[in-house]
Design an enzyme around this catalytic site. Structure first.
Site, PDB file in Angstrom:
ATOM      1  N   ASP A   1      -3.688 -24.340 -35.184  1.00 68.83           N
ATOM      2  CA  ASP A   1      -2.864 -24.828 -36.289  1.00 68.83           C
ATOM      3  C   ASP A   1      -1.573 -25.479 -35.807  1.00 68.83           C
ATOM      4  O   ASP A   1      -0.859 -26.079 -36.616  1.00 68.83           O
ATOM      5  CB  ASP A   1      -2.510 -23.671 -37.234  1.00 68.83           C
ATOM      6  N   ALA A   2      -1.256 -25.343 -34.531  1.00 71.25           N
ATOM      7  CA  ALA A   2       0.040 -25.803 -34.020  1.00 71.25           C
ATOM      8  C   ALA A   2       0.302 -27.289 -34.286  1.00 71.25           C
ATOM      9  O   ALA A   2       1.401 -27.648 -34.723  1.00 71.25           O
ATOM     10  CB  ALA A   2       0.166 -25.484 -32.539  1.00 71.25           C
TER      11      ALA A   2
ATOM     12  N   ASP B   1      -4.426 -22.604 -43.964  1.00 64.73           N
ATOM     13  CA  ASP B   1      -5.537 -22.339 -43.062  1.00 64.73           C
ATOM     14  C   ASP B   1      -6.354 -21.183 -43.656  1.00 64.73           C
ATOM     15  O   ASP B   1      -5.891 -20.476 -44.554  1.00 64.73           O
ATOM     16  CB  ASP B   1      -4.981 -21.967 -41.684  1.00 64.73           C
TER      17      ASP B   1
ATOM     18  N   ILE C   1      -3.292 -21.061 -32.526  1.00 63.38           N
ATOM     19  CA  ILE C   1      -2.966 -22.205 -31.677  1.00 63.38           C
ATOM     20  C   ILE C   1      -3.593 -23.486 -32.211  1.00 63.38           C
ATOM     21  O   ILE C   1      -3.058 -24.578 -32.053  1.00 63.38           O
ATOM     22  CB  ILE C   1      -3.425 -21.934 -30.219  1.00 63.38           C
TER      23      ILE C   1
ATOM     24  N   CYS D   1       0.846  -1.191   0.000  1.00 66.13           N
ATOM     25  CA  CYS D   1       0.000   0.000   0.000  1.00 66.13           C
ATOM     26  C   CYS D   1       0.885   1.246   0.000  1.00 66.13           C
ATOM     27  O   CYS D   1       2.119   1.159  -0.006  1.00 66.13           O
ATOM     28  CB  CYS D   1      -0.903   0.012   1.225  1.00 66.13           C
TER      29      CYS D   1
ATOM     30  N   GLY E   1      -0.225 -21.475 -41.295  1.00 60.85           N
ATOM     31  CA  GLY E   1      -1.268 -21.135 -40.334  1.00 60.85           C
ATOM     32  C   GLY E   1      -0.829 -20.007 -39.428  1.00 60.85           C
ATOM     33  O   GLY E   1       0.284 -19.489 -39.548  1.00 60.85           O
TER      34      GLY E   1
END
Length: 885
Positions: free
Chosen positions: A769-770, A551, A767, A91, A764
């Site tokens: 397309d991984a 893709d 994800i 704080c 691509g």
């Protein structure tokens, strides 16, 4: 255009909203979803990721004038403060306590503490040993309950750049020494060959080369002295290296040259000091000329190799090793009109010390040290290294910037989104370095030949001597009339010179340089143009590709979709959009971003959610007001819930969206995708139409690939209609179009193509397309907004500039590079296959032609120079798509 941008009248910047996310453990699902709710979640993927966001609003100051800001920057950056990492501050009271502890030290002049970044910058009153003071202050803070330590530079960006620059500097120093050795060696060659000048002049009818210095140069003892000078002077390192290699049982090229030189010198010396042997084998000029040619060739080779790494040097020049870190007090809530507030401390620190979230200052003319976003200021930035575009790009508050780009106009304060070692340019350099370390499989052929090469040549040299001394000179007595046998036709001189020729003319260097030089230039040239190729093995596979799978979303389309329509069965359209945006707010897919952006544009208040769960390629699930809501593909959403919709409901939604889309936009250049929204206890409740524009270069890229004889295939998880429209627009045949594919099915289709005998490249961006990118012979990922993602991690080639047409360029460069590799290998092998028999005297009986050791040395040097020079011609390779990319 550039000058116009520099004169823009700029409005005051608006406030910046930052949404930091916190990834949660998978156990969070059990707390977010009660057991009875989890029963409805049918999933077929691995551990999900969750993201919870909370909003922090940070207001920045307006920018008044470039000149005043620069002046304030200079006043703030005059000293060199100490930087401490301080944890445990919770704080404003903690901030005050930390500042109080620091200021209680008599050596401290001022201190600025920031709780959010957990840093403290301290200015000292007097010149002190900064390391000692920093350690002392850190210890005092730690004892006070705030663990602290001095921020120390790591062995990252600066160290890598330093090492590379040292290596380049060392090569340049060696090149200078090599030139000096060449000058010395050729001075000796000129003196040693002076005796031949009189013969040349006499043949021209000029009889002036007599007496004095000319007679001295004819003296065998003088020639012997020059030979000793050549062996112990410019040739010393070469000889010693060859001897060491023999001692380690790994003879090299220097061993062959050294052995040939010493053999020629030794026989000449024996002949000189023992005239009763009547060998008349004195050819002291041969080792002198041999070393002269070899050293000249080495110098030219080093020069061309240094030139071959010029692209890598250019990339490294974009990396900044220093940055200006800005520390601003946490309690500074005042609004000023400058990039820096009056109580800020700005200090020069190594880029390796920068952490994500740090605030940095970049002045005009400087390179951005890390990736980040602009917090304050306005300027134009040269992004040609990243995008290839020569025109500068305007940047203001909220704009993203990339490391390696250059700030042109005004000072900018940015928030770091990466560390120095993880910045875009650092990753590019690292990948290029890694690529140049990954040998192509074709290199194995060169290695298999070069391995036993030296021993083979030494054996051939011995066989050559034995043949001509014991057999050849008797079978072909006329060979003794050749000049190589001396004036008296000495078969020992003939045999020895031919044996030395074999040692010297052979060149394993050409074999060793054939592949690495071409790979070095090919990968560096690709990185310079915006496509990163991860190694020579990738280049070789890429050059043989005969099928490219593409893709759809984010690859053939722009990847920046927008909501074009919303349909609902029982709710208001905005209510459906609100629920979908709440579910998709942490997803990274372009469709999810389109839904969230549309909701924000309409100023809709999205409800709170618990435990967002994403299944790549299918959709996203979350809990809203105690009920699960799913957004995604029709089948996946429907399967999440027990209640099933009537097929007429789905038809009704699609018909409404089709009518709405056709009445509001042209569909010729657009791809339409429909995602469905389902709710627990109700099933499908609505649908959202997403439109995404085709990339400008999509049609050209597909056409160019097909012209090159490469089969093109479209793989997409979208519905048939959307996929068919895109396929038709870009020119992919319907039988090569595949739709409604999950990531697993894409993976299986790539495997099927490979089993059919195709060499497949997958292109691509997401994800989902991984898996297929990793399975393909070559995975090619578009790097959206220069951010790291699963696709770029799985891919072998990354298109940094996010241009689909670079697929064609990468294929073309790979083919050109491998063509150079094969040319180099063919030359290196053919050279040795042809030159070694000639050096051994195969043409001597019939054509009365034989090499001398000096001529052999010259040819050997030229063979290496040819290989490196042929690789350098790769730099002339032109982009096939420069007019369309």
């Amino acid at each position: 255009m550039a000058s116009y941008l520099l004169q823009l009248s700029l409005p005051p910047p608006s406030s910046l909203n930052i949404r930091p996310g916190k990834f949660l453990d998978v156990k969070y699902v059990k707390r977010c979803f009660p057991k009875q709710r989890r029963a409805h979640i049918r999933r077929h993927c691995s551990t999900p990721g969750f993201l919870v966001s909370n909003s922090i609003e940070i207001s920045t100051q307006s920018f008044e004038s470039k000149e005043s800001s620069i002046e304030s920057v200079k006043s703030v950056t005059s000293d060199t403060p100490i930087l401490l990492d301080v944890s445990g501050m919770m704080c404003g009271g903690c901030v005050a306590r930390v500042k109080s502890v620091l200021m209680s030290d008599n050596r401290v002049a001022s201190a600025v503490v920031n709780m959010l970044t957990e840093t403290a910058a301290v200015k000292l009153k007097t010149e002190e040993v900064m390391v000692d003071v920093a350690e002392s202050l850190a210890k005092r803070l730690t004892e006070s309950g705030f663990e602290a330590k001095r921020r120390v530079s790591g062995m990252g960006v600066a160290e890598n750049v330093r090492k590379w620059k040292e290596m380049v500097s060392k090569k340049e120093d060696l090149l200078v020494k090599s030139r000096n050795r060449v000058a010395f060696a050729w001075t000796l060659v000129a003196l040693c060959c002076g005796s031949h000048t009189s013969h040349i002049l006499h043949s021209l009818g000029i009889h002036i080369a007599h007496g004095g210095i000319w007679d001295l140069l004819h003296n065998s003892y003088v020639k012997g002295g020059l030979a000793v000078g050549a062996l112990l002077g410019p040739g010393r390192e070469l000889l010693f290296d060859g001897i060491k290699a023999f001692g380690k049982r790994s003879p090299n090229m220097n061993s062959l040259v050294g052995l040939g030189s010493m053999a020629a010198f030794s026989i000449s010396l024996i002949s000189l000091v023992n005239p009763e042997l009547e060998w008349d084998a004195s050819f002291f000029e041969e080792p002198v000329m041999l070393l002269g040619f070899v050293l000249l060739g080495r110098s030219l080779e080093e020069r061309t190799k240094l030139k071959a790494s010029s692209d890598m040097n250019e990339l490294l020049s974009l990396i900044s090793t220093q940055s200006r870190l800005v520390i601003t007090s946490s309690d500074n809530n005042t609004t000023t009109d400058s990039v820096l507030s009056s109580d800020s401390i700005c200090m020069n620190v190594p880029v390796d010390d920068i952490r994500v979230g740090d605030s940095l200052l970049v002045l005009p003319g400087e390179t951005f040290p890390v990736d980040g976003s602009v917090l304050a200021g306005r300027s134009v930035v040269d992004e040609s290294m990243l995008t290839g575009e020569s025109l500068p790009v305007f940047k203001e508050e909220g704009s993203s910037v990339s490391a390696g780009t250059i700030n042109w106009d005004g000072p900018l304060r940015i928030k770091a989104s990466s560390t120095g070692s993880n910045s875009t340019i650092s990753k590019i350099v690292r990948m290029v370095e890694d690529a140049q370390g990954n040998a192509a499989p074709v290199q194995r052929l060169a290695d298999a030949i070069a391995g036993p090469f030296v021993y083979t040549i030494m054996s051939l040299s011995a066989v050559t001597f034995a043949f001509w001394y014991y057999i050849g000179s008797h079978i072909f007595p006329d060979v003794l009339l050749n000049d190589i046998a001396g004036p008296d036709g000495d078969r020992l001189a003939l045999s020895l010179k031919l044996a030395v020729d074999v040692l010297v003319v052979s060149c394993p260097c050409a074999l060793g340089l054939a592949t690495p030089t071409a790979i070095l230039i090919g990968t560096s040239l690709g990185a310079k143009r915006g496509y990163l190729i991860r190694g020579g093995d990738v280049l070789e596979r890429l050059a043989s590709i005969d099928c490219v799978a593409l893709d759809k979303t984010g690859t053939l389309t722009e990847g920046r979709p927008v909501v074009s329509g919303v349909a609902s069965l029982r709710y208001e359209e905005q209510e459906v959009l609100k629920m979908a945006a709440a579910v998709e707010k942490t997803a990274t897919h372009p469709i999810a971003k389109a839904i969230v952006n549309e909701s924000e544009a309409l100023n809709l208040e999205t409800p709170e959610t618990r435990g967002q769960l994403t299944e790549p390629g299918f959709g996203t699930l979350a809990e809203i007001d105690g009920r699960l809501v799913a957004v995604g593909a029709l089948g996946w959403v429907s399967d999440r819930f027990l209640i099933k919709n009537d097929s007429s409901d789905v038809v009704k939604l699609e018909s409404y969206l089709d009518h709405k889309l056709s009445s509001t936009s042209s569909t010729s250049r657009y791809s339409k995708t429909v995602v469905y929204v389902g709710r627990e206890g109700e099933g499908i409740i609505g649908a959202i139409a997403i439109s995404d524009c085709l990339r400008q270069d999509a049609e050209f890229t597909v056409a160019r690939l097909q012209e090159k004889g490469i089969k093109t295939v479209l793989l997409s998880g979208d519905m048939e209609g959307a996929v068919a429209t895109v396929a038709k627009n870009v020119g992919i045949e319907s039988e090569s179009t595949n739709y409604s594919l999950s990531p697993e099915k894409k993976f299986d289709f790539i495997s099927y193509l490979q089993s059919s005998g195709h060499r497949v490249a997958m292109v691509g961006d997401g994800i989902n397309d991984a898996p297929s990118l990793a399975q393909a012979d070559v995975g090619i990922a578009l790097k959206i907004e220069a951010q790291e993602n699963a696709a770029s991690n799985a891919a072998s080639v990354i298109l940094v500039r996010n241009k689909l047409s670079h697929v064609v360029d990468a294929l073309s460069l790979a083919q050109a590079t491998m063509s150079k590799v094969y040319q180099n290998l063919a030359w290196a092998i053919a050279y040795n296959v042809i030159s070694i028999p000639i050096a051994a005297g195969v043409l001597l009986p019939q054509f009365d032609f034989a090499m001398t050791p000096s001529l052999s040395g010259g040819l050997m040097a030229l063979s290496s120079i040819f290989v490196v020079s042929n690789s350098l011609l790769l730099q002339l390779h032109k982009s096939e798509t420069s007019g369309n990319s």
